[in-house]
Design an enzyme around this catalytic site. Sequence first.
Site, mmCIF file in Angstrom:
data_model
loop_
_atom_site.group_PDB
_atom_site.id
_atom_site.type_symbol
_atom_site.label_atom_id
_atom_site.label_comp_id
_atom_site.label_asym_id
_atom_site.label_seq_id
_atom_site.Cartn_x
_atom_site.Cartn_y
_atom_site.Cartn_z
ATOM 1 N N ASP A 251 19.151 35.039 52.882
ATOM 2 C CA ASP A 251 17.912 35.304 53.623
ATOM 3 C C ASP A 251 17.562 36.793 53.600
ATOM 4 O O ASP A 251 18.339 37.629 54.064
ATOM 5 C CB ASP A 251 18.052 34.863 55.081
ATOM 6 C CG ASP A 251 18.186 33.366 55.237
ATOM 7 O OD1 ASP A 251 18.334 32.671 54.217
ATOM 8 O OD2 ASP A 251 18.148 32.873 56.378
ATOM 9 N N GLU A 505 12.832 26.555 59.698
ATOM 10 C CA GLU A 505 13.433 27.887 59.631
ATOM 11 C C GLU A 505 12.454 28.962 59.165
ATOM 12 O O GLU A 505 11.451 28.693 58.531
ATOM 13 C CB GLU A 505 14.622 27.861 58.671
ATOM 14 C CG GLU A 505 15.767 26.982 59.131
ATOM 15 C CD GLU A 505 17.013 27.221 58.307
ATOM 16 O OE1 GLU A 505 17.919 27.892 58.835
ATOM 17 O OE2 GLU A 505 17.087 26.763 57.158
#
Length: 768
Positions: A251, A505
């Site tokens: 990420d 998310e």
Amino acid sequence: MLENKKHKKMSLSGKSLLMGTLSTAAIVLSASTVNAATNTDTVDNANASQVTTVKASASVNKNDNSGLKENATNDKVAGTETNLNSSLNSGKETSSQVNDSKEDSSSTQVGSTPISSAIINNGKASSDLNQDSDNISDHFKDNNSQGQSSTSSEKTELKGKIKEIVNNSGIDVTKLTNDQINNLNKVNFDNDPQDGTKLTLNDLDAIGQALIRRDPKYAVPYFNAKEIKNMDAAETKDAQTGKTETLEIWDSWPVQDPITGYVSNYKGYQLVIAMMGMPKKNDNHIYLLYNKYNDNEFSHWRNAGSIFGYNETPDLQEWSGSAIVNKDGSVQLFYTKNDTSNGKLNDQQLATANLKLNVDNNGVSIASVDNDHVIFIGDGKHYQTYDQFSNGKNRNRDNYTLRDPHVVEEENGDRYLVFEANTGSNNYQGEDQVYRWANYGGNDKFNVNNFLSYFGNNDDQALASVANGALGILKLSGDQNNPTVKLDDVYSPLVTSLMVSDEMERPDIVKVGNKYYLFSATRLSRGTKGEITRLANKVVGDNVAMIGFVSDSLTHGYVPLNGSGVVLTASVPANWRTATYSYYAVPIEGKENQLLITAYMTNRGEVAGKGNNSTWAPSFILQLNPDNTTTVLAKLTNQGVWVWNGDSENKNMIGSLEKDSPNSAALDGEWGKFIDWDAINSYSLKPHQPVTPNVPTTPEKPENPTTPNTPDTPRTPEVPTTPVKKTTQSELPKAGAKDGIAATILGAISSMLGVIGLAGISKRKRNN
């Protein structure tokens, strides 16, 4: 002694006579019992063609300012085809057409090339695709060979509005059991609390179907696997060990301009913050990386180090977030603190810190990290708190999320955070959500089929009762360098997925022109429609996606893009080198109809082979169309490009699904490789544990295991596969002439055995 022996013999004879008498009585009783028995029809899933038209209601947030109090209702794109058998043979979608432009006429190269032969899911080949696809939509295929049902005098009746809905669905009411009818009569048609736009079950189904048919409008492009490299800057000092290690990177987010959202030109550099850690270790911390602005060369990225130093521990981690530049030139970081100490299961908290950087001839370095503090832990009303989660029911299936804060600044200087969460007490999770009709979102047949499917599958029903995903929003107060949150500035969610999914998310809002685009990465496996996940895993080998919404206002009124919210879908198996996830959209300067999509590539834990670490993916272009649709374009860059310019495109990155092609999307040996879902999901965050289904049959091996709360914990499946339903009757069949004869013969045999003298029968223990 003789008398005693004779007495014993007489006793044995008496027992035999008694057995004969009882057996004779059994003949009479068995005949009457069989004649009185009725059969309860079993319900199974079969494929049904369903055309659905859905309307999304985007409601205003409760706590918005008065100027925001308005409702926006928009029609979704109609005509979503939900027949999986037909969609598997189609590489096109009959929805709204894409606006063509001379400059951007290229389209993604993902097409209808078969991929199922490339996939083995936990030892089960994908050759069963047609069999599984027959079990997706229609819950009402009669498995009773006699076609009998209970008499009308024994049946409960449908009442009110649901009666009309069931009749409109084309379902034979006479085939419904009393339990099914009782559940249908409990359906709640009341309006929902005003908690923003709903991601419905019909939306989830449509997203899954787009993924399964690898619709070229949404499928992530194929990348040339031989061109993919590990990141040089990932060879660095580790935050936990303090030693130079080879790290993985996943990420990631750029430091952005607070108003435009463009990647900030920070004193000649582009800055990116990323989660990094050692492979196969519980090592999740954030680092600062930098490169010259407009530099497209992947190998030129450098690592400024761990943002929070080198005494980090596995118990206290930092997860993803966002960052912008303050007026004084400092960087305001928003991130997720994750506390797993003392047995906690991912106690996530929204946090912020102020970074001051040095820039000199040696590059970029971190001068100080100040005002590091938690700003939001949930309010309990709009957003679930960790205490609510930890003290809740069904905790072993629940998934707590409060993470991924994304900062947005309006032109007047007001700053907001959009974040992933779960709904609070105002519209909470629970079994009642399974009865809430608005959560289904399809036509009558789709809704009724799926409603009853939940009550025929204990696993999916339990997951649906705790699914309460949300994309939340709050307003920041205080100084830019040290922001706070007032409870009055916590708004109700922008999007909810009650009953449908527990996880959306990395929300990311991009303002393009006068529109706000809201994106989120998700997985079908975090949803509650297990069949669609299993089918996606068989056909494509992965189930990840990016969903998106659009609004004219930051704080309310979002409608799903492309009708269902689908924007990106996986196109290759999850254990290939070129598998991608954690998509993040970045605006392109000078382009109001295009975004740059960034992601990481290769799932963690060396699932694509030893030394193939998680790395940055090549970026690609997403076209935004004026009719609220999107299209993936086959415009690819080098790995790690965050700023699109005239030199960014690299056609050598374009891959192919041809096995022996020199630009194949698979490395040698990946085609047909076994997919170990335990390894794929071992670094995800969901603490679900499997539950033994309450059915007499043996469950199949789960194809979609869940993830633990910490990466080093042994993995268990998240969504166990639905057990194979018994094809034999679980109750006595309704009697006919043949049944009566059979019962008589069995009774006679019992009598003969009794007369012969099976005295030992009396010694058997009863099974209570």
